[in-house]
Scaffold this motif. Structure first.
Motif, mmCIF file in Angstrom:
data_model
loop_
_atom_site.group_PDB
_atom_site.id
_atom_site.type_symbol
_atom_site.label_atom_id
_atom_site.label_comp_id
_atom_site.label_asym_id
_atom_site.label_seq_id
_atom_site.Cartn_x
_atom_site.Cartn_y
_atom_site.Cartn_z
ATOM 1 N N UNK A 161 0.826 -1.209 0.000
ATOM 2 C CA UNK A 161 0.000 0.000 0.000
ATOM 3 C C UNK A 161 0.858 1.256 0.000
ATOM 4 N N UNK A 162 0.220 2.358 -0.366
ATOM 5 C CA UNK A 162 0.921 3.642 -0.341
ATOM 6 C C UNK A 162 1.381 4.008 1.048
ATOM 7 N N UNK A 163 0.595 3.655 2.058
ATOM 8 C CA UNK A 163 0.965 3.956 3.438
ATOM 9 C C UNK A 163 2.194 3.166 3.866
ATOM 10 N N UNK A 164 2.298 1.900 3.404
ATOM 11 C CA UNK A 164 3.492 1.105 3.709
ATOM 12 C C UNK A 164 4.728 1.726 3.061
ATOM 13 N N UNK A 216 -8.277 7.017 6.545
ATOM 14 C CA UNK A 216 -6.934 6.452 6.424
ATOM 15 C C UNK A 216 -5.942 7.518 5.949
ATOM 16 N N UNK A 217 -6.374 8.382 5.051
ATOM 17 C CA UNK A 217 -5.515 9.461 4.568
ATOM 18 C C UNK A 217 -5.216 10.457 5.682
ATOM 19 N N UNK A 218 -6.208 10.754 6.499
ATOM 20 C CA UNK A 218 -5.997 11.666 7.630
ATOM 21 C C UNK A 218 -4.972 11.070 8.593
ATOM 22 N N UNK A 219 -5.039 9.767 8.814
ATOM 23 C CA UNK A 219 -4.048 9.111 9.674
ATOM 24 C C UNK A 219 -2.638 9.260 9.108
ATOM 25 N N UNK A 220 -2.521 9.157 7.773
ATOM 26 C CA UNK A 220 -1.213 9.311 7.132
ATOM 27 C C UNK A 220 -0.657 10.714 7.354
ATOM 28 N N UNK A 221 -1.535 11.721 7.302
ATOM 29 C CA UNK A 221 -1.094 13.098 7.534
ATOM 30 C C UNK A 221 -0.578 13.254 8.965
ATOM 31 N N UNK A 222 -1.225 12.600 9.922
ATOM 32 C CA UNK A 222 -0.767 12.661 11.314
ATOM 33 C C UNK A 222 0.619 12.049 11.466
ATOM 34 N N UNK A 225 -0.359 15.972 2.507
ATOM 35 C CA UNK A 225 -1.794 16.209 2.318
ATOM 36 C C UNK A 225 -2.363 15.056 1.502
ATOM 37 N N UNK A 226 -3.680 15.091 1.248
ATOM 38 C CA UNK A 226 -4.289 14.095 0.385
ATOM 39 C C UNK A 226 -5.333 14.765 -0.496
ATOM 40 N N UNK A 227 -5.621 14.127 -1.629
ATOM 41 C CA UNK A 227 -6.668 14.567 -2.551
ATOM 42 C C UNK A 227 -7.561 13.376 -2.838
ATOM 43 N N UNK A 228 -8.839 13.620 -2.976
ATOM 44 C CA UNK A 228 -9.762 12.526 -3.250
ATOM 45 C C UNK A 228 -9.945 12.324 -4.748
ATOM 46 N N UNK A 229 -10.181 11.068 -5.109
ATOM 47 C CA UNK A 229 -10.448 10.703 -6.504
ATOM 48 C C UNK A 229 -11.955 10.566 -6.713
ATOM 49 N N UNK A 230 -12.449 10.920 -7.876
ATOM 50 C CA UNK A 230 -11.726 11.514 -9.017
ATOM 51 C C UNK A 230 -11.333 12.961 -8.745
ATOM 52 N N UNK A 231 -10.318 13.425 -9.441
ATOM 53 C CA UNK A 231 -9.791 14.765 -9.224
ATOM 54 C C UNK A 231 -10.663 15.785 -9.949
ATOM 55 N N UNK A 232 -11.350 16.629 -9.176
ATOM 56 C CA UNK A 232 -12.281 17.590 -9.783
ATOM 57 C C UNK A 232 -11.574 18.726 -10.513
ATOM 58 N N UNK A 233 -10.489 19.231 -9.900
ATOM 59 C CA UNK A 233 -9.813 20.404 -10.458
ATOM 60 C C UNK A 233 -8.301 20.180 -10.491
ATOM 61 N N UNK A 234 -7.702 19.990 -11.666
ATOM 62 C CA UNK A 234 -6.242 19.782 -11.749
ATOM 63 C C UNK A 234 -5.439 20.918 -11.110
ATOM 64 N N UNK A 235 -5.970 22.134 -11.116
ATOM 65 C CA UNK A 235 -5.231 23.263 -10.526
ATOM 66 C C UNK A 235 -5.014 23.080 -9.036
ATOM 67 N N UNK A 236 -5.933 22.373 -8.382
ATOM 68 C CA UNK A 236 -5.771 22.095 -6.950
ATOM 69 C C UNK A 236 -4.528 21.243 -6.719
#
Length: 452
Positions: free
Chosen positions: A63-66, A91-97, A102-113
């Motif tokens: 996994x990405x977290x591993x 799970x993403x919030x735990x990774x930030x801790x 940071x994290x972004x959710x899929x699908x990506x609404x705005x590429x500029x973000x």
């Protein structure tokens, strides 16, 4: 070829989404390597040198977290931005801790973000690296160009600096202690194509021989006793900038071969490591020794000498720049007056004559120290009484009697320092501010090696 903004590792198992993100990032000026699963992502992380990792949290195999947690075991690990499905936000919030950016959710609404987050993260990393390199550097800033090159003897130096600065050629700055070799090196760096990158300085004489390789190239966890975690060396910290190797003549011959490889192949390995790391740096070295003579006496590698001596710059001593003294004196009086909250108008004619007459063995650094002391002792103007005895002496301290007095005082100072450190020469050299080789010469000169 267009310069990249940074190198990104993109790990995403969805081929369509991975290709979409790669195009967005590369169109914005980033260099992107991709992996479709955790195993390949881990391999690229070990082999590459990335400014940022963008990874899906859920990946085949690992996994990405591993991956993130494994990378955290290495000092200098790249920052992570995670991509996750809406249902995996916790799970993403735990990774930030744990330290993810940071994290972004899929699908990506705005590429500029995404692009804004990537830009902010990479620039933040660069600022942190610059701060670390500056924090470890002795020089606090640069004088103005007019001050740095003051005096007729510095005109050829100015031309050489202007000629070489726009290139990435290796530079060797040669001059006595205190002539401003690091200041000249910084000037070359700032005017070079690497000028926006960090400037990382290392005094080769100030680091014990058994630690110098680690200081230069870093080490992996467990590489030697006491290596409890991986550590970046100066070459990694200087990525995209300049590494300044002061007192290069003091580098042990055994380490000179490894430096030669870096100059030839532009890669190196950390101590205890096997991964090749690119040396994307400019190298400026400095010495107060005659390296050609050191080569002839087999204390310095001839092939390394030629690699470093691509573009030599010789700095004249202060005694050959007497015409620059009034400008330098005015600068230091203003600087120390401001620091000490005193307004010192200038220097009396008698004091100025003594300053011009003196031979300045410590060059500009000695002048700086003398004038700081003089500002402390003076009221309106610096008079002769505020100067040290060796400067007030009418013959500039050059008479046979005065030379013998200075030698006697130096011998006594060395003996006392040796006594304080139980005969330990490394600690004695550190206290006296000289290299161990210089101390060895002095011990021999003053007949203090009888017990060897």
């Amino acid at each position: 070829m267009k310069e990249t903004k940074g190198t990104i590792l993109l790990i995403e198992d969805d081929a369509t989404f991975r290709s979409f993100l790669q195009v967005i990032l590369e169109d914005d000026g980033y260099q992107v390597e991709t992996a479709e699963d955790g195993a390949k992502g881990a391999r690229l992380l070990r082999q590459g040198d990335f400014d940022l990792v963008i990874s899906d949290l859920k990946l085949p195999g690992k996994s990405g977290l591993e991956l993130f947690r494994e990378s955290r075991q290495q000092l200098g690990h790249p920052p992570f931005i995670f991509l996750t499905a809406f249902g995996k936000v916790e799970e993403a919030v735990s990774a930030i801790k744990e330290g993810a950016v940071d994290f972004l959710t899929k699908p990506l609404d705005d590429p500029d973000t995404l692009l804004a987050l990537v830009k902010r993260t990479i620039e933040s990393q660069a600022r942190a690296r610059d701060y670390l390199s500056l924090k470890e550097s002795e020089a606090a800033g640069l004088p103005t160009e007019g001050l740095l090159f003051a005096g007729e003897a510095m005109k050829p130096v100015r031309r050489l600096v202007q000629d070489v600065a726009g290139t990435l050629a290796n530079v060797l700055v040669i001059g006595e202690s205190g002539t401003g070799k690091e200041v000249v090196a910084r000037t070359v760096h700032l005017a070079s194509p690497h000028g926006k990158g960090p400037f990382v300085a290392l005094n080769c004489a100030a680091i014990p021989e058994n630690l110098l390789e680690s200081e230069l190239f870093g080490h992996e966890k467990g590489a030697f006793t006491g290596a409890i975690q991986a550590r970046q060396g100066k070459f990694e910290l200087a990525k995209g900038g300049t590494i300044f190797l002061d007192e290069i003549g003091e580098m042990p011959v055994s380490l000179q071969a490894k430096l030669l490889r870096v100059l030839q192949e532009r890669v190196f390995e950390r101590v205890g490591g096997t991964r090749e790391i690119k040396a994307d740096v400019r190298v400026i070295a400095a010495t107060n020794r005659n390296l050609r003579q050191e080569v002839d006496q087999h204390r310095f590698r001839e092939d390394l000498y030629y690699r470093l001596n691509v573009f030599p710059i010789h700095l004249p001593p202060l005694r050959e720049r007497v015409d620059a003294l009034p400008l330098l004196i005015e600068h230091f009086l203003h600087r120390f007056g401001g620091q000490l909250g005193k307004k010192v108008a200038g220097v009396d004619a008698e004091a100025l004559a003594a300053l011009k007459r003196y031979h300045w063995p410590g060059n500009v650094r000695e002048l700086q120290n003398v004038l700081e002391r003089a500002v402390i002792l003076s009221r309106d103007r610096v008079g002769l009484a505020a100067l040290p005895e060796e400067i007030k002496h009418p013959d500039g301290g050059e008479s046979p009697d005065s030379r013998e007095q200075l030698k006697a005082a130096e011998r006594e100072m060395i003996v006392k320092a040796l006594g304080r450190h139980g005969g330990n020469r490394r600690l004695t050299a550190d206290e006296l501010g000289v290299s161990r080789r210089t101390l060895q010469y002095k011990l021999k000169e003053y007949g203090l090696l009888e017990d060897d």
